[in-house]
Design a protein around this motif. Sequence first.
Motif, PDB file in Angstrom:
ATOM      1  N   CYS A 104      -8.930   1.795  -2.863  1.00  0.00           N
ATOM      2  CA  CYS A 104      -7.477   1.668  -2.730  1.00  0.00           C
ATOM      3  C   CYS A 104      -6.796   2.097  -4.025  1.00  0.00           C
ATOM      4  CB  CYS A 104      -7.079   0.235  -2.372  1.00  0.00           C
ATOM      5  SG  CYS A 104      -7.526  -0.991  -3.606  1.00  0.00           S
ATOM      6  N   ALA A 105      -5.539   2.460  -3.880  1.00  0.00           N
ATOM      7  CA  ALA A 105      -4.776   2.952  -5.028  1.00  0.00           C
ATOM      8  C   ALA A 105      -4.195   1.826  -5.863  1.00  0.00           C
ATOM      9  CB  ALA A 105      -3.651   3.861  -4.540  1.00  0.00           C
ATOM     10  N   GLY A 106      -3.919   0.700  -5.237  1.00  0.00           N
ATOM     11  CA  GLY A 106      -3.299  -0.396  -5.980  1.00  0.00           C
ATOM     12  C   GLY A 106      -3.430  -1.705  -5.232  1.00  0.00           C
ATOM     13  N   VAL A 107      -3.111  -2.792  -5.940  1.00  0.00           N
ATOM     14  CA  VAL A 107      -3.199  -4.136  -5.370  1.00  0.00           C
ATOM     15  C   VAL A 107      -1.958  -4.906  -5.795  1.00  0.00           C
ATOM     16  CG1 VAL A 107      -4.469  -6.309  -5.344  1.00  0.00           C
ATOM     17  CG2 VAL A 107      -5.721  -4.150  -5.416  1.00  0.00           C
ATOM     18  N   GLU A 108      -1.290  -5.533  -4.828  1.00  0.00           N
ATOM     19  CA  GLU A 108      -0.173  -6.414  -5.125  1.00  0.00           C
ATOM     20  C   GLU A 108      -0.632  -7.860  -4.929  1.00  0.00           C
ATOM     21  OE1 GLU A 108       2.629  -6.586  -6.491  1.00  0.00           O
ATOM     22  OE2 GLU A 108       3.124  -8.605  -5.799  1.00  0.00           O
ATOM     23  N   GLY A 109      -0.417  -8.680  -5.956  1.00  0.00           N
ATOM     24  CA  GLY A 109      -0.845 -10.067  -5.888  1.00  0.00           C
ATOM     25  C   GLY A 109      -2.129 -10.327  -6.650  1.00  0.00           C
ATOM     26  N   LEU A 110      -2.552  -9.355  -7.473  1.00  0.00           N
ATOM     27  CA  LEU A 110      -3.757  -9.586  -8.278  1.00  0.00           C
ATOM     28  C   LEU A 110      -3.504 -10.638  -9.350  1.00  0.00           C
ATOM     29  CD1 LEU A 110      -6.651  -8.813  -9.055  1.00  0.00           C
ATOM     30  CD2 LEU A 110      -5.708  -6.988 -10.486  1.00  0.00           C
ATOM     31  N   PHE A 111      -2.285 -10.623  -9.902  1.00  0.00           N
ATOM     32  CA  PHE A 111      -1.924 -11.579 -10.943  1.00  0.00           C
ATOM     33  C   PHE A 111      -1.042 -12.671 -10.336  1.00  0.00           C
ATOM     34  CE2 PHE A 111      -2.722  -7.558 -13.007  1.00  0.00           C
ATOM     35  CZ  PHE A 111      -3.464  -7.902 -14.129  1.00  0.00           C
ATOM     36  N   VAL A 112      -1.552 -13.876 -10.258  1.00  0.00           N
ATOM     37  CA  VAL A 112      -0.769 -14.984  -9.720  1.00  0.00           C
ATOM     38  C   VAL A 112      -1.105 -16.260 -10.483  1.00  0.00           C
ATOM     39  CG1 VAL A 112      -0.590 -14.045  -7.377  1.00  0.00           C
ATOM     40  CG2 VAL A 112      -2.506 -15.520  -7.953  1.00  0.00           C
ATOM     41  N   ASP A 113      -0.110 -17.125 -10.629  1.00  0.00           N
ATOM     42  CA  ASP A 113      -0.375 -18.442 -11.184  1.00  0.00           C
ATOM     43  C   ASP A 113      -1.058 -19.297 -10.120  1.00  0.00           C
ATOM     44  OD1 ASP A 113       0.680 -18.298 -13.831  1.00  0.00           O
ATOM     45  OD2 ASP A 113       2.702 -18.285 -12.977  1.00  0.00           O
TER      46      ASP A 113
ATOM     47  N   PRO B 191      -6.204 -13.737 -12.431  1.00  0.00           N
ATOM     48  CA  PRO B 191      -5.548 -13.903 -13.731  1.00  0.00           C
ATOM     49  C   PRO B 191      -4.059 -14.193 -13.556  1.00  0.00           C
ATOM     50  CG  PRO B 191      -5.998 -11.587 -13.298  1.00  0.00           C
ATOM     51  CD  PRO B 191      -6.689 -12.359 -12.216  1.00  0.00           C
ATOM     52  N   PRO B 192      -3.480 -14.998 -14.443  1.00  0.00           N
ATOM     53  CA  PRO B 192      -2.049 -15.290 -14.346  1.00  0.00           C
ATOM     54  C   PRO B 192      -1.214 -14.112 -14.811  1.00  0.00           C
ATOM     55  CG  PRO B 192      -2.978 -16.341 -16.281  1.00  0.00           C
ATOM     56  CD  PRO B 192      -4.134 -15.742 -15.529  1.00  0.00           C
ATOM     57  N   PRO B 193       0.043 -14.044 -14.377  1.00  0.00           N
ATOM     58  CA  PRO B 193       0.911 -12.927 -14.787  1.00  0.00           C
ATOM     59  C   PRO B 193       1.060 -12.792 -16.302  1.00  0.00           C
ATOM     60  CG  PRO B 193       1.899 -14.110 -12.942  1.00  0.00           C
ATOM     61  CD  PRO B 193       0.708 -14.920 -13.372  1.00  0.00           C
ATOM     62  N   ALA B 194       0.935 -13.893 -17.026  1.00  0.00           N
ATOM     63  CA  ALA B 194       1.144 -13.849 -18.474  1.00  0.00           C
ATOM     64  C   ALA B 194       0.123 -12.969 -19.189  1.00  0.00           C
ATOM     65  CB  ALA B 194       1.113 -15.266 -19.048  1.00  0.00           C
TER      66      ALA B 194
ATOM     67  N   PRO C  52      -0.379  -7.970 -19.926  1.00  0.00           N
ATOM     68  CA  PRO C  52      -0.480  -7.010 -21.045  1.00  0.00           C
ATOM     69  C   PRO C  52      -1.906  -6.820 -21.559  1.00  0.00           C
ATOM     70  CG  PRO C  52       1.388  -8.483 -21.372  1.00  0.00           C
ATOM     71  CD  PRO C  52       0.608  -9.038 -20.219  1.00  0.00           C
ATOM     72  N   VAL C  53      -2.739  -7.851 -21.501  1.00  0.00           N
ATOM     73  CA  VAL C  53      -4.133  -7.713 -21.924  1.00  0.00           C
ATOM     74  C   VAL C  53      -4.856  -6.740 -21.006  1.00  0.00           C
ATOM     75  CG1 VAL C  53      -6.305  -8.930 -22.297  1.00  0.00           C
ATOM     76  CG2 VAL C  53      -4.137 -10.036 -22.902  1.00  0.00           C
ATOM     77  N   TRP C  54      -4.667  -6.915 -19.700  1.00  0.00           N
ATOM     78  CA  TRP C  54      -5.297  -6.004 -18.741  1.00  0.00           C
ATOM     79  C   TRP C  54      -4.765  -4.584 -18.911  1.00  0.00           C
ATOM     80  CZ3 TRP C  54      -8.026  -7.184 -13.787  1.00  0.00           C
ATOM     81  CH2 TRP C  54      -8.642  -8.435 -13.828  1.00  0.00           C
ATOM     82  N   ALA C  55      -3.473  -4.452 -19.186  1.00  0.00           N
ATOM     83  CA  ALA C  55      -2.902  -3.123 -19.381  1.00  0.00           C
ATOM     84  C   ALA C  55      -3.559  -2.423 -20.566  1.00  0.00           C
ATOM     85  CB  ALA C  55      -1.393  -3.229 -19.591  1.00  0.00           C
ATOM     86  N   GLU C  56      -3.858  -3.174 -21.609  1.00  0.00           N
ATOM     87  CA  GLU C  56      -4.517  -2.588 -22.779  1.00  0.00           C
ATOM     88  C   GLU C  56      -5.942  -2.163 -22.436  1.00  0.00           C
ATOM     89  OE1 GLU C  56      -5.446  -3.706 -27.464  1.00  0.00           O
ATOM     90  OE2 GLU C  56      -3.988  -4.861 -26.308  1.00  0.00           O
ATOM     91  N   TRP C  57      -6.670  -3.019 -21.744  1.00  0.00           N
ATOM     92  CA  TRP C  57      -8.041  -2.684 -21.365  1.00  0.00           C
ATOM     93  C   TRP C  57      -8.091  -1.567 -20.326  1.00  0.00           C
ATOM     94  CZ3 TRP C  57     -13.078  -4.729 -22.372  1.00  0.00           C
ATOM     95  CH2 TRP C  57     -13.121  -5.639 -23.440  1.00  0.00           C
ATOM     96  N   TYR C  58      -7.024  -1.379 -19.554  1.00  0.00           N
ATOM     97  CA  TYR C  58      -6.994  -0.302 -18.576  1.00  0.00           C
ATOM     98  C   TYR C  58      -7.180   1.062 -19.255  1.00  0.00           C
ATOM     99  CZ  TYR C  58      -5.294   2.989 -15.094  1.00  0.00           C
ATOM    100  OH  TYR C  58      -5.178   4.069 -14.242  1.00  0.00           O
ATOM    101  N   GLN C  59      -6.753   1.168 -20.498  1.00  0.00           N
ATOM    102  CA  GLN C  59      -6.912   2.427 -21.231  1.00  0.00           C
ATOM    103  C   GLN C  59      -8.367   2.683 -21.624  1.00  0.00           C
ATOM    104  OE1 GLN C  59      -4.329   4.396 -21.298  1.00  0.00           O
ATOM    105  NE2 GLN C  59      -3.151   2.753 -20.298  1.00  0.00           N
ATOM    106  N   GLY C  60      -9.218   1.697 -21.421  1.00  0.00           N
ATOM    107  CA  GLY C  60     -10.625   1.788 -21.790  1.00  0.00           C
ATOM    108  C   GLY C  60     -10.986   0.661 -22.744  1.00  0.00           C
TER     109      GLY C  60
ATOM    110  N   GLN D  84      -4.049 -18.110 -24.366  1.00  0.00           N
ATOM    111  CA  GLN D  84      -4.294 -17.686 -22.991  1.00  0.00           C
ATOM    112  C   GLN D  84      -4.662 -16.215 -22.933  1.00  0.00           C
ATOM    113  OE1 GLN D  84      -0.916 -17.594 -20.213  1.00  0.00           O
ATOM    114  NE2 GLN D  84      -2.184 -18.606 -18.681  1.00  0.00           N
ATOM    115  N   GLY D  85      -3.941 -15.402 -23.704  1.00  0.00           N
ATOM    116  CA  GLY D  85      -4.247 -13.981 -23.735  1.00  0.00           C
ATOM    117  C   GLY D  85      -5.607 -13.697 -24.353  1.00  0.00           C
TER     118      GLY D  85
END
Length: 367
Positions: free
Chosen positions: A8-17, A218-221, A224-232, A246-247
Amino acid sequence: MEQLWGRCAGVEGLFVDPVPPPREVLTLRGCSPEGLLSEVLAEPAGSYRGLSDVCVEVWDDEEPVQWWTLVDAVVVAHQPYRGDPARYDIVVGAGVRKEEGSSFEPPAAPRFELFAGTTAAAPGAGRCSAVDDLFKPRADPAPVPLEVIGCEAAEPLLGGTQRPRRWTRGSADLLVLDRHGAVMASQSVSLAVTGARPSVLGEGLEDITLTDGGADRPPPAVRPVWAEWYQGPPTAPNGWAPYDSQGRAAWLDLTTRAWRVPAPRPDRSGGEYHLDGRFVTDVPGLHCALAEALLGPGRYFGREWNAFKDCLAGGFGVVPPFTLAWHESETSRRALADVVEDPEGRLSYFEEAVRLLERSGVTVHLR
């Protein structure tokens, strides 16, 4: 044997409290409060100072057998315990969650230990003789669905999308890829399909609703950590340092898969390693810094106390004996002075870590 069920191209609801459990009123009977709980009782009536999460550890004669969490606990009222005026009956409002890995039936003669937090390093908050209404059955919170966007489904998932609401196949692992196509994380999801429809991304693709996206998302907070790791996987040191606890914990979670790529080589020993202690201001930061010192940025060497001990026994890239130069160690010592892993030993998390390293054959130089 693993089987690919779709891309799949994307997922909505991966990050939730996490869905909080419903609020309840419980009474802690015959309490001898300590630490934070003692401080709260000493405050004026009606202050309603929160206790945050409280762990209730249930013991039988010899060992703890159950763990419960009083989520976002607040002291509502208290009064002297009838059997002993030095103790208290404490009324608290909280959500109640039973932790996995423990039995449900209470021991014949239980005793209760309280902790101000849910980590292994949480300080004691006292003990009590009973907790009214703790053991009653509770319904699980309703699951939070997950939307899979732009899915190219394969069998048998393809068959499930044609019969939504009537099809379920247990669970599967949703593998999250970074921009280079490497697996950066995985999430267990239920394969109960609630709905399927032509995708907004075009012909031949589907958008699929899964009834339960999993309890440990993972929570929405920490996005940004996942966004950084997405780059590799990170290559520069101290990438975890700007984040809060938490981060940093989320950073450690991502290292658990990264350490396997590339495949681990035989452990090396000897030599000197340098730990940058400038940013070691909490327990997750300590484990981030230790792993980085021994193996490099983004690598894994335990994310909590027991895993750290396991890593020192070998199999994770580095094994004692070796020398560790801990720079700016006083920063770490001060930050962790009140964090106690072993309440009986009364040593701080920093002191326990140094002692464990030395007992394992590591020469530690505090600088």
